[in-house]
Design an enzyme around this catalytic site. Structure first.
Site, mmCIF file in Angstrom:
data_model
loop_
_atom_site.group_PDB
_atom_site.id
_atom_site.type_symbol
_atom_site.label_atom_id
_atom_site.label_comp_id
_atom_site.label_asym_id
_atom_site.label_seq_id
_atom_site.Cartn_x
_atom_site.Cartn_y
_atom_site.Cartn_z
ATOM 1 C CB CYS A 1 -0.967 -0.034 1.173
ATOM 2 S SG CYS A 1 -0.232 -0.409 2.761
ATOM 3 N N GLY B 1 2.935 -0.076 3.559
ATOM 4 C CA GLY B 1 3.057 -1.525 3.400
ATOM 5 C C GLY B 1 2.822 -2.287 4.690
ATOM 6 N N GLY C 1 -0.513 -1.361 7.014
ATOM 7 C CA GLY C 1 -1.921 -1.299 7.432
ATOM 8 C C GLY C 1 -2.835 -2.062 6.501
#
Ligand code: NAG
Ligand code: NAG
Ligand code: NAG
Ligand code: NAG
Ligand code: NAG
Ligand code: NAG
Ligand code: NAG
Ligand code: NAG
Ligand code: NAG
Ligand code: NAG
Ligand code: NAG
Length: 752
Positions: free
Chosen positions: A657, A660, A662
């Site tokens: 994300c 990297g 949550g």
């Protein structure tokens, strides 16, 4: 008294002289009478106008007493004109010159005899008015014509007579305007009329002016298309009123074409050529009669589009789909229709992704272009779906058979199989202080965790906060690597970090990414990675290549709330892009409401090897938050899982994300938990997060994400048939978890 004596004297001495000649007496008597009391002559009794023009009037009257000796004085316009030398005939004709047109004149005619005038005869008459200068047609339609002309001398004293169709119409004028406008009603469409116009002044008409014009012809009621192809068509219509005097104007594509209607027969045809295939044209046809045109009649028509060219297939979705690609249209088209057996797809672009296929199978597609209702001749193609998954599958089947054989062999050698399973169960549970929750107990567990304002969730999540945090991150904090971390508090643990292969161009083997154990015994099932920043894009692709990953799962948008969350590390369009030594090409892109699936091909420019990578990009999940609904993420995970199982021998699935941890942690946990649910009928969410945090810090970063995982499990417990969750339950839950996100957001913005 004295003048009486003078008269007496004259009587005695003059009268005898007169008596000398009798012949001269009568003459003398007359002379004596005139001299003494000259009588006034009579006046003319009547006059007539013999001839009248715009500038002259010819008057005529009978001579007074038929006496040619009388003279006359004509008084008009403040002048006296003497009329004399009137020999012969019993009438006098006199032309008054230099008059003005359309005027009324007053004349007094005196009879004059030897200087004595009669009392005079007075009369008035008018000169001829001017004719109307210029008649124009101000407007026309099928049944009426509006004529307009300037008022003669801009004067209101004149009226007008319009003569047409054997009738005379008297037209009076309006004050205050300089023109006369007259609407001629009750006419017949498409007919020629001649109008004769006179100016009228006190009953006197001017010379005639005339105008010949036509009424608007009828429009064409029906146009038909007789024959059509890619670039031409034939238009046909009936002549209006069967009239051969009418012509036609065809307007299309900003062109005008004149078409004669004088041919024999009652039908007109026209061949339109030079059209563009697959394009819609609007033809407007007008009836033309001299200077008048009818209202336009329209017909819209699509020409047949050209056939679809360049049709070919590309592998997609590990053989569970195919991407059909074809050339842009030569001409126009509105869509391409692709049929696969009885299913039909429509696409306005140049590629179509078809899923729900089976790997290594042959499929036949027919494609034709559409332009409105017009369809081109279909073209067919037969393609095979990606067989690589099946080859892998066959390999794994062989492996299973091999294992079975070994198993049977062991069994035959009287080894206790059940102990084999027990031992495996033991290793799974051994390091676990959290108890797995049987699915049937999960709803109860969920509600007990939620009660008292989520006290249970809070406590359990809090308990996980320090897990793994004591591990070293030495490499991550080296000076040359510091800039490669997006956040100073999210570093890759030394023990589980992904190491890049030695490369002459790079300063270290560091990338902010960790291997994450998967469900069961899959050690390197995933790589949880930070979203690349500008300096790590090339490293990111190197990692994907070196790890032989066949999937990248992206759980962020490149920018969110105006902040850059992740570099756009793949090409912007279908133009290949080079990242270090890796050329990346987008093969296809399939947009769904919550995610986009892209097919990339990586090509190593040094070795010319290629690798296919699928990009699963979830676009509906904000940082720190949770998706609005569980459903979409569960579906998304299912697609990712299908891919992972299709390529069992490819490398770890890269999940990232922004930081990297949550969203990345949540998706990986969801994938593992849903597998556990399927295989064991239990879930152990706390244990799962615990294990992940041993591989990478902060995995499942917020309590709301932790609660959301539980909600996803709740959602997945629903029987598949009635997959729509109870709305009240779902909503109240979401209100809770969104409130939690808000609180965390506030805390993050005030505290950390
Ligand atoms: C009337 O006048 C016009 C123009 O002055 C002339 O041409 C025409 O001959 C005249 N007619 C008579 C009857 O005098
Ligand atoms: C008027 O006088 C002329 C001669 O000057 C004569 O010829 C004519 O007949 C007379 N007309 C009438 C109506 O008396
Ligand atoms: C014309 O004659 C009449 C009558 O004799 C007279 O009253 C008038 O003033 C004259 N007009 C002109 C302009 O000489
Ligand atoms: C009529 O007019 C002419 C010319 O002006 C003149 O010689 C003649 O005497 C006049 N006749 C009468 C009767 O006044
Ligand atoms: C008639 O009218 C038109 C326009 O209204 C003008 O161009 C033309 O000169 C006019 N003709 C005459 C004779 O006035
Ligand atoms: C033609 O024009 C006249 C006058 O403007 C109007 O009254 C009439 O309705 C029109 N007819 C049509 C068919 O439009
Ligand atoms: C219209 O008027 C003209 C000129 O005054 C005349 O010649 C014609 O006979 C008239 N037509 C009708 C139908 O009254
Ligand atoms: C109309 O006027 C023109 C001259 O302007 C003339 O030649 C023609 O004969 C006239 N037509 C009619 C019907 O009066
Ligand atoms: C076609 O003809 C119409 C009417 O005569 C005119 O208004 C239009 O500008 C013309 N269009 C072209 C492209 O010539
Ligand atoms: C012809 O014109 C009439 C109005 O006069 C209109 O209602 C009709 O739609 C037109 N026909 C076509 C084919 O356009
Ligand atoms: C697809 O199938 C429909 C219905 O059978 C048919 O009308 C259409 O022509 C087919 N299209 C192609 C591209 O074959």
């Amino acid at each position: 008294m004295e003048w009486i004596w003078v008269l007496l004297f004259l009587y005695h001495f003059v009268v005898p002289v007169w008596g000398l000649s009798t012949t001269s007496v009568t003459t003398a008597t007359t002379t004596k009478t005139t001299l003494s009391t000259p009588p006034s002559p009579k006046s003319v009794k009547t006059t007539s106008v013999m001839n009248r023009s715009e500038t002259a009037l010819t008057l005529k009257w009978d001579k007074v007493d038929n006496n040619s000796n009388y003279n006359y004085t004509l008084c008009y316009n403040d002048q006296n004109v003497s009329i004399s030398n009137l020999e012969g005939g019993s009438t006098v004709t006199y032309t008054v010159p230099d008059l003005t047109s359309g005027m009324e004149y007053t004349f007094i005619l005196y009879t004059v005899f030897k200087g004595v005038q009669s009392t005079g005869y007075s009369f008035t008459t008018v000169t001829t008015p001017e004719q109307v200068d210029n008649i124009s047609v101000k407007n026309r339609n099928e049944t009426a014509l509006i004529l307009e002309w300037d008022k003669v001398k801009n004067n209101n004293i004149y009226s007008y007579t319009l003569c047409y169709n054997d009738q005379n119409v008297s037209i009076s004028t309006l004050k205050g305007v300089s023109t006369v406008t007259y609407t001629v009603p009750d006419l017949t469409a498409g007919t020629e009329y001649t109008f004769i116009l006179y100016t009228v002044f006190k009953g006197v008409q001017s010379t005639a002016n005339n105008i010949t014009t036509v009424t608007t012809p009828q429009n064409i009621t029906k146009i038909s298309v007789k024959n059509f192809g890619e670039t031409s068509l034939i238009l046909e219509w009936n002549k209006v009123n069967d009239n051969t005097l009418y012509n036609y104007r065809l307007s299309y594509n900003s062109k005008n074409v004149s078409i004669s209607g004088s041919n024999e027969g009652s039908v007109v045809t026209y061949i339109v050529t030079d059209l563009t295939a697959g394009t819609e044209y609007i033809f407007t046809l007008y009836t033309v009669f001299k200077e008048a045109e009818s209202r336009g009649s329209n017909i819209a028509w699509h020409t047949i589009p050209n056939i679809v060219t360049g049709l070919h297939c590309k592998y997609s979705s590990g053989g569970y789909g195919l991407t059909l690609v074809w050339d842009p249209p030569n001409g126009g088209r509105t869509a391409v229709q692709v049929n696969m057996s009885s299913t039909s797809f429509r696409n306005t672009g140049e590629r179509l992704y078809i899923d729900g296929l089976l790997p290594a199978q042959w499929y036949t597609f027919t494609a034709s272009a559409f332009s409105g209702p017009m369809q081109s001749i279909p073209v067919s193609i037969t393609c095979q779906t990606d067989p690589r998954g099946v080859i892998a599958g066959v390999t794994s089947l062989l492996l299973v058979i091999l294992i079975l054989c070994i198993g049977i062999f062991i069994w035959h050698h009287k080894t206790n199989i059940s102990s084999l399973f027990e031992s495996s169960n033991e290793t799974k549970v051994s390091s676990n202080k959290y108890k797995p929750i049987p699915l049937k107990n999960f709803p109860m567990h969920f509600s007990s965790m939620s009660c008292d304002e989520n006290r249970g969730f809070s406590a359990e999540y809090e308990d996980l906060s320090t897990v793994g945090a004591d591990q070293s991150c030495t490499v991550a904090t080296l000076p040359e690597n510091k800039g490669k971390n997006r956040f100073t508090n999210v570093l890759a643990y030394d023990s589980s970090r992904v190491k890049l292969a030695a490369n002459p161009g790079s300063d270290s083997d560091y990338i902010n990414a960790n291997y994450i154990h998967g469900y069961g015994k899959k050690n390197k099932q995933y790589i949880a990675a930070q979203g690349p920043n500008p300096s790590t894009v090339n490293d990111f692709w190197r990692m994907v290549w070196e790890q032989k990953s066949s999937a990248i799962v992206m759980l962020t948008n490149c920018t969110e709330g105006g902040k850059i969350k992740c570099e756009h590390y793949w090409p912007m369009d279908y133009m290949p892009c080079l990242y270090g030594k890796l050329m990346v090409t987008i093969q296809s892109e399939q947009k769904e409401s919550c995610w986009i699936q892209r097919e990339f091909v990586l090509r190593n420019e040094s070795s010319s090897e290629e690798q296919a990578v699928t990009h699963f990009h979830f676009t509906a999940w904000s940082d720190h938050g949770v998706p609005i609904r569980t459903e979409e993420l569960i579906q998304f995970r299912w697609i990712v899982r299908k891919h992972i199982e299709t390529f069992p021998f490819s490398g770890p699935t890269v999940v990232h994300c922004s930081a990297g941890v949550g969203r990345t942690g949540t998706l990986i946990a969801l994938d593992m938990l849903l597998q556990q649910m399927d295989k064991e009928e239990v879930v152990n969410i706390a244990d799962c997060v615990h294990r992940m945090r041993l591989n990478r810090p902060l995995m499942v970063q917020t309590q709301s994400q932790y609660v959301f995982l539980h909600q996803c499990i709740m959602e997945s417990l629903q029987p598949k048939e009635d997959s729509i969750p109870e709305p009240i339950y779902e909503n109240s839950d979401m209100i809770y978890s969104n409130a939690l996100v808000l609180n965390e957001y506030k805390a993050a913005n005030t505290g950390v």
